[in-house]
Every structure is written in C-alpha cells, then in structure tokens.
Scaffold this motif. Structure first.
Motif, PDB file in Angstrom:
ATOM      1  N   ASP A 118      69.026  23.647 -15.920  1.00  0.00           N
ATOM      2  CA  ASP A 118      68.213  24.527 -15.965  1.00  0.00           C
ATOM      3  C   ASP A 118      67.344  24.722 -16.085  1.00  0.00           C
ATOM      4  N   LEU A 119      65.860  23.483 -16.136  1.00  0.00           N
ATOM      5  CA  LEU A 119      65.176  23.104 -15.430  1.00  0.00           C
ATOM      6  C   LEU A 119      64.969  22.860 -14.042  1.00  0.00           C
ATOM      7  N   ALA A 120      65.928  22.744 -13.752  1.00  0.00           N
ATOM      8  CA  ALA A 120      65.888  22.377 -12.032  1.00  0.00           C
ATOM      9  C   ALA A 120      65.252  24.161 -11.766  1.00  0.00           C
ATOM     10  N   ILE A 121      66.690  24.535 -12.470  1.00  0.00           N
ATOM     11  CA  ILE A 121      66.332  26.541 -11.804  1.00  0.00           C
ATOM     12  C   ILE A 121      65.033  27.025 -11.872  1.00  0.00           C
ATOM     13  N   CYS A 122      64.476  26.899 -13.175  1.00  0.00           N
ATOM     14  CA  CYS A 122      62.941  26.953 -14.165  1.00  0.00           C
ATOM     15  C   CYS A 122      61.830  26.312 -12.802  1.00  0.00           C
ATOM     16  N   ASN A 123      61.967  25.707 -12.237  1.00  0.00           N
ATOM     17  CA  ASN A 123      61.159  24.638 -11.476  1.00  0.00           C
ATOM     18  C   ASN A 123      61.173  25.723 -10.127  1.00  0.00           C
ATOM     19  N   ARG A 124      62.367  25.785  -9.686  1.00  0.00           N
ATOM     20  CA  ARG A 124      62.715  26.190  -7.989  1.00  0.00           C
ATOM     21  C   ARG A 124      62.071  27.610  -7.835  1.00  0.00           C
ATOM     22  N   GLU A 125      62.294  28.362  -9.064  1.00  0.00           N
ATOM     23  CA  GLU A 125      61.477  30.069  -9.107  1.00  0.00           C
ATOM     24  C   GLU A 125      60.013  30.481  -8.726  1.00  0.00           C
ATOM     25  N   SER A 126      59.282  29.446  -8.679  1.00  0.00           N
ATOM     26  CA  SER A 126      58.405  29.162  -8.101  1.00  0.00           C
ATOM     27  C   SER A 126      58.613  28.630  -6.348  1.00  0.00           C
ATOM     28  N   ASP A 127      59.185  27.345  -6.021  1.00  0.00           N
ATOM     29  CA  ASP A 127      59.727  27.366  -4.578  1.00  0.00           C
ATOM     30  C   ASP A 127      59.914  28.504  -4.228  1.00  0.00           C
ATOM     31  N   LEU A 128      60.716  29.567  -4.986  1.00  0.00           N
ATOM     32  CA  LEU A 128      61.061  30.880  -4.034  1.00  0.00           C
ATOM     33  C   LEU A 128      60.411  31.496  -3.656  1.00  0.00           C
ATOM     34  N   ARG A 129      59.554  32.415  -5.135  1.00  0.00           N
ATOM     35  CA  ARG A 129      58.200  32.909  -4.526  1.00  0.00           C
ATOM     36  C   ARG A 129      57.702  32.338  -3.208  1.00  0.00           C
ATOM     37  N   CYS A 130      57.256  30.952  -3.006  1.00  0.00           N
ATOM     38  CA  CYS A 130      56.208  30.436  -2.040  1.00  0.00           C
ATOM     39  C   CYS A 130      57.321  31.110  -0.987  1.00  0.00           C
ATOM     40  N   LEU A 131      58.639  31.290  -0.834  1.00  0.00           N
ATOM     41  CA  LEU A 131      59.412  30.711  -0.034  1.00  0.00           C
ATOM     42  C   LEU A 131      58.933  32.515   0.710  1.00  0.00           C
ATOM     43  N   LYS A 132      59.201  33.199  -0.131  1.00  0.00           N
ATOM     44  CA  LYS A 132      59.491  34.633  -0.078  1.00  0.00           C
ATOM     45  C   LYS A 132      57.836  35.267   0.955  1.00  0.00           C
ATOM     46  N   GLN A 133      57.084  34.178   0.535  1.00  0.00           N
ATOM     47  CA  GLN A 133      55.265  34.937   1.482  1.00  0.00           C
ATOM     48  C   GLN A 133      55.114  34.230   2.643  1.00  0.00           C
TER      49      GLN A 133
END
Length: 1230
Positions: free
Chosen positions: A915-930
């Motif tokens: 679950d902590l890895a998922i939280c950390n990957r949420e910011s990765d996802l927002r970077c990739l969307k840009q």
C-alpha cells in the motif's frame, strides 16, 4: 423532457432573489437551486474571519457538497433527498470531479464511497426506478448522467489511490447477486432509446450518455467476475448497442463514441469469455502435396489431460499457475504441456490461446531450466553414497553452482526486506588454498558467485525445495536491527522484550484500535533500544571453512515461511544444499509472465483480430497467407482530424487526413526522406497496426523520430496522451531517446534505473517525481501506511523473538496456564497441600527439574501412552520418555501457534508495504500524465504495466521489434493503445532463447518457434494467420558498396546505395575496405577445471585483434569509440577485453556481461581489468560485443574474430548463419 425538469437544467433562466446559502458555500443544490448564485449580488458583503478567505470557490463548494453526504450516520438516520436535491448533489459532484485539482477529486470519490455517499447512490437508483417514464429521459440527463460521468472520469479511474474507493462504489452498485446493477442499467438502456438529441453534434448528450453507460457497465463487470455469468447483462448490452446502431455515421467522427465502441467490444469479449475453451482435437489439415499429414496426439493441460493433472501446478488456466516451480512439479516425470504454434491444436481459441501459448513457452524457456537442474540435484542428493555435489551442467545446458552442507542458522527481520535467512555452507574447494581473510574476501568480490539478487534454491534430501535470492553478502545488515533482536548478552530470556505488550494485547483478544493506542510508547521504546549492542552476522570470507550469506524468500507465503522456520531446527540427518543459477535474474522475466497472466483475465486486447489466428484459418487454404486491410487508428476517425506533417516539412499546410488524397511528392521535396521512407511514414500514420522493415543503414531510427514528431504535433487534437516508446535493451532505448531530444522533443520521461546516458539522467522518472508536490490525500495515505508498516514490523519482530524462545520457561508457563491449567498448577505451584510455601532455588530450572535432571525416581514403561492419556496423568508420575514426549508436544504446539501468528503479521507487513508503494506511485502517475513521450524497455514496461495502463496512452512505438520475443511485445500492447507502430528487421538476429529445443532453428523446435518475434510472424505468417501489410526501406546510407554487396546478394536483393556512401575516404592503415585474414593456428585448449566447455577462444586471434585495434587507433584518424570488435563467442570476448583493457577503456553491453557472468569467466590477469565506464552521451571507448548483441549498432571500423576452428561448430549449433553474417557485415560505417 417535462417542463419543470427543463427549468431546473437551464442556467440562463432569470432568478430574482439571491441564494442565502451560496455566499457561505453551503448550497448543495447546484444548478437546480431556484435562487441566484451570481457573485455580484454578494460581492459587497463584509469579509470576516468566519468567511474563511483562504478557501477559494471550489473549496467552499466542496465543503458544502460534502455536508450532503455525511461519511457516517452517527444517529442511525440520514435525511433523504428529493429528486431535485439529488439532481443538484450529483451535478455538483461531476463539476467538482472536472476541476483540475487532485485534492478535490480525491475528496469527491472518497465521500461517495463513504456510508453517506453510498446512501445517496442508493437513493439515486431507487428514485430512477420509480420516476414516471415520461420524465425519465430528462432526469437521466440531469442526475444519472452526471453520476455516471463522475465515476467513469478518466482522472478518477486511472488513480491508484482511488482504486479501493472506486471499487467500493461499483461493488455497491452491483448489489447482492447483481440485482441493483441489473435493474439500474436496464432502466438506463430503455431510457437511452428515448433520449432526444441532436445527433449532428459530435459531443451530443446522446453520445456522452452511451459512453458513460458503457464505461460504468464495463467497470461493474471488471470489479465483479461473477457478473459475466448473469444473462441479464448480455440483454442490457444488446439494448445499449441498439441505441448506437440507430445513430448515423457522424458518430464515427466523435472520440466519445470511439471510446464507447471500444468499451462495448471489451464488454462483449468479457461476456463471451466462457465460450473460449475447447477440447484438444486434431483438425485435419492438407499437406502441400494434398496428402493428409500424420499428427501425434498431444496431452492437454490440467483437467484436460487424459491422465489427469501432472502435478499441483498444472492448470488449464495460466492465471492459476505459479511462476516458480512447486516441489511436486520438480518431482514430476511427465513432460509439461507446451502448446504448438498451430492454433487448431491449442486448447484455447483466439487471443486467449495466443496468451496461453506465449506464457507456457516463455515459462518453460526460463523456469524450465531451473526445474530440471533442481531435479538433477535432488536425484543426486537422495543417493546416500553421494558425499558432495559439485558444480555441473544440466542436461539442458544450463550451469549451476552447488554449495553443500547448508544450515539455516538464524531468521532475521528487516524493515525493508521482511524475513531474511542466514545460511551457512561449506566454502568452495578453491578457498582452501587461501590462507588470509583478505585473500578470501578478494576472491569472493571478484567471483561472480552469490552476487546480490542471485537466484538460489534450497534443496534437502527429503525432496523439499524453497526458492530464495541473495540480499547481502557483506556480513552487515543494511537496516537497523529490530527491537526483538536487540537484547544485550546478559539479558534474561524470561524478561519480556520490546513489543511484548503488543503480543499480550493480541492474546487478550483486544481490538486493533485498542492495541494501536499503545503503539506510540512501544515505538519510542523500540527507538531507545536501538542503542543496545548487537552481534554482527558473519560473512562469506571470515571463516576459512564455512561461509554465510543472507537470503530472502522469493515468494513470501505461508508455506515457504513455515518451511524456513522449521529448517532452522532441522534434524542433522537431513542433508541440505544451495543451488545457484548463474546469469538468471528473476526480474528479467517474472514481470512479463505475470503481465501475461493478468492479460488473460482482463479480456481487453487491442488488435486481437490481427494478432491471433483462429482455428478456422488452419484449413486447406492455410498455406496461402491472406493479406488483410488494416483500418486507421480510431482517434484518426474524428471528424475534421488530420495529421500535421508541417512538423517535419517546410510546408506548414501539409496535412494527412483519412479518405483524402495526399501529395507524396510534396512530402519528399519538403523533407530529407527518400521515397520508401515517405511511403513508410504515411502508411504508418494511416494504419492502426503498422510495420516498417528496414535493412541495416536504411534509416529506421530516423523514420521513427520523424513519426514521433508528427504524432506530437497532433497529440492535443487527438487527445492522444503520452507516446510510449519501447526498446528491448537499455542501450537502444538511450540512443533513441537522445535522438528525440536532439530533435527538440519536450516533456520526455525515461523509466528505469539502468540508463547509461548523462543527458537522460535528469529526465528519469525517479528524479522528476522527487520534485512533484504530493496532494493532501497522498500525504495522509502515506503517513497511515508508514504507521501500519512500523506497527506490523514491530509485531513481526516480536513474534519472531517469541518463536525463538518457544522452549524457554516463560513461554511454557504461559502456554500451560492458557491451555493446560492443571499441569500448570502441578508444575509451578508455590504451596503444598498443607498450605506451606515451597522454596525453590532457581525458578527457571523448574521445567528442567521435572524433565529429570534432579530426579531418579522414574518408573519403567513397556509402551508409550497417547497424548490424551498423558494429559490426564500427573506430571511427577510420568516416566522419562513420557515426560520428553509431552515436553516436545508442548514446544511443538507453542511453535505452531507462534508460527501462525507470525505468518499473519508478515502478511500484514507485506500488505502495508504494498500500500505504501501504491501511495508513492501516485506521484509517478501524475508525472507520467504530463509527459509527451515515455521511454521504457520491454521488461520495465512489464514491471510497471499497472501504472502505464492508467495513462490511457493511444500510441505505441516499438524499435528493433524483430529482436523482441513475442511475449514481451504482447505485454507492451496496453488496452488503451489504438495505434501501434513496429519498426525492425526480421532478416537480422532473432530473439534469444535459453532452451534450444524451443527454437525455430532446431528442427524439433520448429513446432514451437518461440524465438520468432511478433514482427516476423506478422510479415511472414507460418502457414496460418493473416499477412499484415508492411513497408520496406530500400536505400542504405551506412556501408560502402563493396561491404553492402555482402548482404545485397544474399538477403536484400532490392537494397540500394545512397550517393553519400560512394565517396567515403579510404581506410587509414589498411588498403582494402574489406580485408580477410586466414590462419591455421589452433584454438585454446579447454579449461580442465570445467566439466563441459561451453565456449571457444583462439589466443592467436586475440593478439591479432589487439594489434589491429592499436594499429587503427594510432593512425590518428579514428577515435577509440569508432572501432568495434565482434566475435561469436563469450570466452573469446572475455580474452579480448582483458588484453585491450590494458590500453583502452572497454565497453561491453549488458547482455554480453550477463553471458560472461553466467559462465563465471574471470580475467586471467586481475590487474588488467578495464576501468569502470562512467555514464556518457556517446560511448567513448572501444566497443566489444558478441555478434548476437551488436544488432542495431554501427562503427567506422569493425574487426570480427571468428575463432577459426570453432566457426563451423557455431554454424551447426546456430543454423541461422545468414542472420549473424548479416549483423557482422552490415554494421560497418564507412
């Protein structure tokens, strides 16, 4: 639409009075409110502290909206809303969801997933069913449609943090047995037919309604696997589909409708998934001469096998197969089921059959060699006459290293890697010659054995196996010792350790909330305990006879944890060995296998009609491939859309539109593309599945860069999302991305940590995401996960410590008091029958005293009573054997209970870590969307497939596609991809496989053809399946005509030479451009220390190559990075690297280095090792490579060492001689 309903949905109606709730942000009616929300009417209000000036309009609107759906019903009731209030509630929810602010979006979904939000959804479905038919269309548009568009919003469905909350909403919408969803969507389907809309407008309400309905229905089916078995959903799908067919062709020009049609296809595939399994029957096929071929029977997988499943890991469905082999699978003597390439002989049809085949063959190629090697070790270990097991080669050619006399000395908990196992083993034989610790440490550091992440298998003489990997060989833990392990040498084992209070609260059946209240003090105590001394773990080189290494489990499941804990106290008669598999890294293939398993359960495959041949194509006419016409990408069908070719041409008005004539001559005049490149580029844009084949030097990468520039110029109009650029190797990916940056590409992100490019380092996702500001929800979730992780870690360490003390007095006393109070009273009572206090010298010796250390009054016995009888007997009347039996039973019961608790705590720790890895990957996802362009390798894509799936990227570009295994290519086809472009050359080297029996170059492996790439199969279908149209580049700009002649007369008959290659300067120092040296010097003798020689070398050629490289570089014309040395053999490559390393900086590719490590080839002269190569933009060193790993690269001067006598052996073993000769000859530039 009813008049009253129309009034509530028109914003332009005059409203005379101002809403008194709106200025305070407390009106949740939205557009349904009958009073004015104009800000000019309240702008003159005085600003006070209560007005919350820090909140903007959206924040105030969110607070007011949340009050309409309290997260919990404290008093058991919640005021129901009427139809108008529900309209405003869900309309405001959609407006808030559309705000480009993650904090607001997260709050909206979490509120809808709360108890109050689900209550509003229940009211919505109930009102929609009761509302009169005449008013349903209007109420659907004003209320139901905003709700559907909210829960299907692309930013919401792609969020990792909202996955749980969104799943809660869809599960609630599904209801018990699907009854709520069936009634809800049936009403929607009937309403859609009556919705009146202007279908001439692409963004009409009708299209939006259909898209939102299908999107929500697809999510319901995905969240509830049993929904596909409910026939009502098939009827609902047909009703919604009918509303699509009533629209005209203008709908094809809407991206909204394209999305709806894609979702409709996914729904239909999911509902028909149960019909895909078919029995294994032999379909008659005609041979080329008209005679029927002789087909051997093939036993099916799992339950389809005529003899039943082969073992516990033999299943019909690949999603049920464990990646690592099970013990029963290793012991099984029956051959595994391996599907052949003919779809008529596979047990699954269509794309499911393709995924099944690729998964099973790839697993056999990777895991199969591990399974067979372990089986050989087991057979040897089971022989009592065998004292030692040495390094050997398995029958499949794979090398393994075996470490004997293994003991698991300790189990340790690490906060980053969970359980770690300390394993002791006998030092290798060569270690006996090394007398000092420094010599042993140097040997281990230079050895390729037991490196970090190396894959091992613990095997014992009883036939049990556990797969592990190396996590540390240095002898020092990289994490802070856990409180359970940090006790001083003088601490009594009877004293409770840090975390004991937590365990006692668990035993006392306290709730988690009550237990969590004690965590702060416990964690502080744990921090204080870290200052206590602790004993370091021995390493590989301290002891001259025994080495020790820290290992971790591959699969952290209950079975393996229990096995490891049990083996720490194993009987000495059980022999254990560690088997290492050099050169095999689990991360290189496990993510791909898991991605294939995930794809087999999702039913959303792009281009499935073109990629998977059906059994019907294997009939009498199957030997004649049928060419198919590929439609344009779905996004290109949007009305008025055209590709802007002005990005690469001087004429900014040059555009390419579907169905319109295109001026190819204008493109050729305006760019530097030749005729074949222009046609390839245009056709790649016109086809949703495009193939571009290019001989060496024809500009494949250049065309790829131009394609990316054109696509980027049109990305906003097509709502394209980021372009995914995929390569097989990190080196090829770095080169391609550097080309894009040099051409001015912006917003580029590189995924993966193995890049050697200093230019791409700042653009790595890891570095970009570190600067991303986290949202409030991300911070909150991360904080909660860290707390859970810390609490779970404390639990694990405490349970583990108690398990190690299971046979101590304190544990036995606690156990007897809880489960056998009579024995506890008898053993630990402090008063006798007369009430006198019994004095004991040492209380901790009470159990030992009972076991007989101070007593000789035991009665003899002739038989062993059962445990039930022993429980009823007096402890002091038992014989010695009875006391030992009962004591062993107590300890075993304690260990079993503690092991169960420990397993639960470990699983909780693993869940919190995930679950902590998922939280950390949420910011990765927002970077990739840009990002506009995302570069990733095939293995990196498989590892991050869940993250990339949420981007909804529509374009995939794959470089060197002919060199990639089909399984890796399939995992790159994300469900959202509408346009896939594959660029490569199938006439060069095929993908590499480990098992030669699965290769198309082996006559026995032709029926499997695992090393035939998807690119090659689509261009040259093997007797079945459609032939996909492709474009071939024809003008080469790399080789001198005399060099190009080598490949023109053998492979590329239509290859032309560009004018630029006719004026190359002469080679300095060597008169002819193509120079051959023949000699009769013999090969080097085989290494006597190896059981089987797997590679070849020739010392004469090594010296000759070194002399030639030195001679060429000394001419002063060529830099060292412009010279490349090729050889077919890894051993020859290693010797050349050692010799040249004395004078030059050497670069070896990651794949060649892996081959060197696999064979454990050490340099003969340790002092001559090449210096470490730092990250550079271009490789400023002499490039040395095997022929197989040089494809796609070039150099000014290429020197090839064939190792004379061995070349004919190489040719016989690797029959595709033309392809290797092609690579060796065609990468020369001049």
């Amino acid at each position: 639409m009813a008049p009253k309903q129309q009034k509530r949905n028109i914003d332009n109606l005059p409203r005379n009075r101002a809403c008194k709730f709106f200025p305070a942000g407390q009106c949740f009616r939205g557009t349904a409110c009958r009073y004015s929300h104009e800000t000019t009417e309240v702008s003159s209000a005085p600003v006070t502290a209560s007005n919350r000036p820090a909140l903007d309009g959206n924040d105030r609107k969110l607070l007011a909206w949340c009050r309409g759906a309290p997260k919990s019903r404290t008093n058991g009731t919640m005021r129901p809303m009427d139809a108008e209030e529900l309209c405003g509630f869900f309309h405001n929810a959609y407006e808030l969801a559309c705000v480009q602010k993650d904090t607001i979006t997260h709050q909206v979904i979490n509120t809808l997933a709360s108890e109050g939000g689900l209550g509003r959804i229940q009211e919505l479905t109930a009102v929609f069913e009761r509302i009169p038919e005449g008013r349903k269309p209007g109420w659907f548009i004003s209320t139901v449609l905003p709700f559907l568009r909210t829960i299907t919003h692309k930013d919401i469905t792609s969020s990792l943090l909202l996955e749980h909350a969104l799943g809660t909403i869809y599960n609630f919408l599904f209801g018990i047995g699907g009854r709520r969803a069936v009634a809800f969507f049936r009403s929607i389907g009937a309403t859609l037919i009556n919705v009146k809309s202007d279908i001439e407008q692409p963004d009409s309400v009708l299209y939006a309604s259909i898209a939102a309905t299908l999107g929500a229905l697809l999510m319901v089916l995905e969240c509830n696997q049993s929904a596909a078995l409910i026939p009502d959903f098939s009827e609902i799908t047909m009703i919604v589909k009918a509303s699509i067919t009533t629209s005209n062709e203008v709908a094809r020009g809407s991206l909204t409708m394209q999305t709806a049609l894609t979702d409709l296809a996914k729904i239909e595939r999911r509902l028909k998934h149960g019909d895909s399994i078919m029995p294994l029957e032999e379909y008659p096929r005609s041979a080329p001469d008209g005679l029927a071929p002789f087909l051997l029977h093939q036993d099916g997988p799992g339950a389809l096998s005529s003899e039943g499943p082969r073992h516990d890991n033999d299943h019909t469905n690949i999603s049920s197969i464990k990646i690592m082999p099970t013990p029963r699978e290793i012991h099984s003597q029956r051959p595994e089921y391996l599907p052949v390439r003919d779809p008529a002989r596979q047990h699954l049809a269509g794309f499911q059959g393709l995924l099944d085949r690729q998964f099973r063959l790839l697993r056999e190629d990777t895991i199969g060699q591990l399974r067979d090697s372990v089986r050989m070790v087991l057979e040897t270990l089971s022989n009592p006459k065998t004292k030692t097991i040495k390094e050997h080669n398995a029958q499949n050619g794979s090398r393994v290293w075996v470490y004997g006399d293994v003991e698991l000395s300790d189990v340790i908990f690490d906060k980053r890697k969970a359980l770690q196992v300390a394993a002791e083993f006998n030092q290798p034989v060569s270690m006996s010659k090394l007398t000092s610790e420094h010599q042993r440490k140097t040997w281990w550091n230079e050895s390729k054995q037991l490196r970090a992440d190396a894959l091992l298998c613990l095997v014992d003489s009883e036939g049990r196996t556990i797969f592990l990997s190396v996590c540390s060989r240095e002898g020092e833990r990289d994490a802070t010792p856990t409180p359970a392990m940090m006790t001083s040498a003088g601490t009594s084992h009877d004293k409770p350790i840090v975390g004991e209070e937590l365990i006692n609260s668990r035993i006392a059946h306290k709730s988690r909330d009550e237990t969590h209240a004690t965590m702060t003090g416990l964690i502080e105590a744990a921090s204080a305990a870290q200052a206590q001394p602790w004993q370091a773990i021995p390493n590989l080189w301290t002891d001259p006879r025994r080495g020790m290494v820290l290992l971790q489990l591959i699969d952290v499941d209950e079975h393996d944890i229990t096995e490891v804990l049990g083996r720490c106290h194993k009987d000495s008669n059980v022999r254990q060995v560690l088997v290492e598999f050099p050169g095999i890294l689990l991360p290189s293939f496990r993510p791909t296998l898991e991605a294939l398993q995930h794809m087999s359960t999702q039913q959303d495959f792009p281009f499935s009609d073109f990629l998977a041949a059906s059994a019907s194509t294997s009939g009498s006419n199957a030997d004649v491939p049928q060419s198919v016409e590929i439609p344009p990408p779905a996004y290109a069908l949007k009305r008025g859309f055209s590709f802007n070719l002005g990005a690469i041409a001087g004429d900014k008005t040059l555009r390419l539109a579907e169905g319109q004539r295109f001026d190819m001559d204008m493109l050729k005049k305006s760019t530097s593309l030749d005729d074949a490149q222009c046609h390839a580029l245009v056709n790649a844009l016109r086809r949703s599945l495009a193939l571009i084949q290019g001989p060496p030097g024809t500009g494949k990468s250049y065309v790829a860069v131009q394609l990316v520039k054109v696509l980027l110029a049109s990305r906003r109009e097509a709502e394209m999302g980021p372009i995914i650029c995929v390569c097989y190797t990190n080196h090829a990916l770095d080169q391609f991305l550097e080309h894009l940056l040099a051409d001015g590409t912006e917003q580029l992100i590189r995924m993966g940590g193995n890049s050697k490019s200093s230019i791409l380092e700042p653009l790595n996702l890891r570095n970009v995401a570190s600067d991303m500001e986290r949202t409030k929800l991300e911070k909150s979730e991360a904080w909660e996960c860290r707390n859970r992780l810390q609490v779970a870690g404390l639990e694990v360490s405490t349970w583990l410590s108690k398990l190690k003390r299971a046979d101590t007095l304190l544990c036995i006393q606690e156990y007897l008091e809880a489960h056998h109070p009579r024995h506890h009273e008898e053993l630990f009572r402090t008063t006798d029958e007369d009430g006198f206090t019994t004095v004991q010298n040492r209380r901790r010796d009470r159990v030992q005293q009972w076991l007989g250390t101070d007593s000789n009054s035991w009665r003899p016995t002739t038989h062993s009573p059962s445990l039930e009888v022993l429980h009823q007997m007096s402890l002091w009347e038992m014989s010695s054997s009875e006391r030992l039996t009962l004591h062993q039973y107590w300890v075993k019961e304690i260990q079993d209970k503690l092991t169960t608790e420990l397993n639960m705590a470990i699983q909780e720790f693993v869940t919190a870590k995930s679950d902590l890895a998922i939280c950390n990957r949420e910011s990765d996802l927002r970077c990739l969307k840009q990002a506009h362009v995302i570069g990733v390798t095939t293995s990196g894509l498989a590892k991050n497939v869940e993250l990339l799936r949420r981007l909804r990227a529509k374009v995939l570009l794959c470089e060197e596609a002919g060199e990639i295994l089909e399984a890796h290519t399939l995992t790159a086809l994300l469900p959202s991809v509408e346009h896939a472009i594959f660029i490569g050359d199938h006439e060069q080297l095929r993908p590499q496989v480990q098992n030669y029996d699965l290769s198309v170059e082996n006559p026995k492996g032709l029926k499997y053809s695992l090393d035939v790439s998807l690119f090659e199969r689509l261009i040259n279908p093997p007797g079945f399946g459609p032939e996909i149209p492709h474009d071939t580049l024809q003008t080469q700009r790399r080789m001198d005509p005399s060099v190009a002649r080598l490949v023109r007369e053998t492979l590329y008959c239509n290859l032309q030479d560009h004018d630029c290659v006719r004026n190359y300067p002469l080679v300095q120092g060597i008169r002819p451009r193509l120079f051959w040296i023949d000699h009769c010097e013999p090969e080097a003798k085989a290494d006597s220390t190896r059981l089987m020689q797997t590679s070849h070398s020739n010392d004469f050629e090594v010296n000759m190559v070194a002399a030639l490289v030195t001679h060429v570089v000394r001419q002063g014309v060529y830099k060292s990075d412009e010279v490349a040395v090729l050889t077919p053999y890894v051993r020859q490559l290693q010797k050349i690297r050692t010799l040249l390393g004395q004078s030059f900086e050497i670069v070896v590719s990651e794949r060649d280095q892996a081959e060197i490590d696999k064979l454990n080839l050490d340099d003969t002269d340790k002092t001559s090792r090449s210096a470490a190569v730092h990250k550079t933009t271009l490789l400023k060193s002499v490039r040395i490579a095997t022929v197989d790993n040089f494809q796609g690269e070039e150099a000014e001067v290429v020197i090839v060492s064939l190792s004379s006598e061995a070349w004919h052996v190489y040719y016989r073993k690797f029959g595709d001689f033309r392809a290797r000769a092609n690579v060796a000859a065609s990468n020369l530039d001049p």
